[in-house]
Design a protein around this motif. Structure first.
Motif, short mmCIF file in Angstrom:
data_model
loop_
_atom_site.label_atom_id
_atom_site.label_comp_id
_atom_site.label_asym_id
_atom_site.label_seq_id
_atom_site.Cartn_x
_atom_site.Cartn_y
_atom_site.Cartn_z
N LYS A 87 18.72 53.84 36.69
CA LYS A 87 18.74 54.12 37.41
C LYS A 87 20.10 54.58 38.50
N GLY A 88 20.83 54.62 38.52
CA GLY A 88 21.53 55.49 39.28
C GLY A 88 22.50 54.50 39.33
N LEU A 89 22.73 53.12 38.74
CA LEU A 89 23.37 52.16 39.33
C LEU A 89 24.81 51.66 38.48
N THR A 90 25.75 51.28 39.22
CA THR A 90 27.60 50.77 38.71
C THR A 90 26.81 49.54 38.05
N GLN A 91 28.06 49.14 36.86
CA GLN A 91 27.54 47.90 36.50
C GLN A 91 28.33 46.81 38.36
N TYR A 92 29.11 47.62 38.77
CA TYR A 92 29.98 46.91 40.29
C TYR A 92 28.07 46.80 41.29
N GLU A 93 27.46 47.53 41.35
CA GLU A 93 25.17 47.07 42.11
C GLU A 93 25.23 46.02 41.29
N VAL A 94 25.22 46.50 39.67
CA VAL A 94 24.30 45.42 39.01
C VAL A 94 24.97 44.10 38.78
N GLY A 95 25.84 43.97 38.77
CA GLY A 95 26.31 42.56 39.06
C GLY A 95 27.10 42.03 40.57
N LYS A 96 26.79 42.37 41.33
CA LYS A 96 26.59 41.64 42.10
C LYS A 96 25.36 41.30 42.68
N ARG A 97 24.67 42.56 42.49
CA ARG A 97 23.44 41.36 42.76
C ARG A 97 22.48 40.63 41.47
N LEU A 98 23.72 40.27 40.76
CA LEU A 98 22.18 39.30 39.78
C LEU A 98 23.81 38.16 40.04
N GLY A 99 24.79 38.22 40.50
CA GLY A 99 25.89 37.37 40.90
C GLY A 99 27.00 37.13 39.71
N LEU A 100 26.76 38.44 39.43
CA LEU A 100 28.32 38.39 39.00
C LEU A 100 29.40 39.02 39.47
N SER A 101 30.49 39.15 38.81
CA SER A 101 31.36 40.62 39.30
C SER A 101 30.96 41.24 38.82
N ASP A 102 31.62 42.77 38.72
CA ASP A 102 31.47 43.95 37.75
C ASP A 102 32.50 43.92 37.05
N ASN A 103 33.69 43.01 36.65
CA ASN A 103 34.38 42.89 35.19
C ASN A 103 33.12 41.49 34.02
N ALA A 104 32.84 40.87 34.58
CA ALA A 104 31.94 40.21 34.37
C ALA A 104 30.62 40.57 33.28
N TYR A 105 29.51 41.79 34.36
CA TYR A 105 28.68 42.38 33.58
C TYR A 105 29.50 43.76 32.56
N SER A 106 30.10 44.10 32.87
CA SER A 106 31.19 44.61 32.19
C SER A 106 31.21 43.93 31.02
N LYS A 107 31.89 43.35 31.06
CA LYS A 107 31.80 42.16 29.43
C LYS A 107 30.50 41.85 28.72
N LEU A 108 29.57 41.84 29.60
CA LEU A 108 27.48 41.59 29.48
C LEU A 108 27.32 42.36 28.54
N GLU A 109 27.58 43.61 29.05
CA GLU A 109 27.22 45.08 28.18
C GLU A 109 27.99 45.16 28.01
N ASN A 110 29.23 45.01 27.82
CA ASN A 110 30.45 46.02 26.42
C ASN A 110 30.03 44.77 25.12
N GLY A 111 29.70 43.89 25.33
CA GLY A 111 28.99 42.49 23.53
C GLY A 111 30.42 40.95 24.24
N TYR A 112 31.08 41.50 24.99
CA TYR A 112 32.23 40.25 24.59
C TYR A 112 31.75 39.27 25.98
N ILE A 113 30.96 38.82 26.80
CA ILE A 113 29.89 38.21 26.93
C ILE A 113 28.32 37.90 26.31
#
Length: 89
Positions: free
Chosen positions: A29-55
């Protein structure tokens, strides 16, 4: 073994496949982790952790992400052979 670790042990491969699928869809979809995190109400760092299995990804959050990506559950899980086998039993 802790109860939390016990469940994670038995679904590790499937869980990693779900995360990889989310990453693939986000990139398609051409989206960054930052863009997805922002739209989901998460920080880019939190969304990155989610994608990498830390959250851990909860079912409600997975459903919310899929709605955001405009993908239904059937399409999301169509390539998961283990789930197809489970359904047939």
């Amino acid at each position: 073994m802790k109860k939390k670790d016990f469940f994670t042990y038995f679904v590790k491969d499937e869980y990693e496949a779900i995360l990889k699928n989310l990453i693939s869809i986000r990139k398609e979809k051409g989206l960054t982790q930052y863009e997805v995190g922002k739209r989901l109400g998460l920080s880019d760092n939190a969304y990155s952790k989610l994608e990498n299995g830390y959250i851990k990804l909860s079912v409600p959050r997975l459903l919310f992400i899929l709605k955001f990506f405009d993908i239904n559950l059937k399409d999301f899980f169509k390539d998961f052979e283990d789930f197809k086998d489970f359904k047939e039993k």
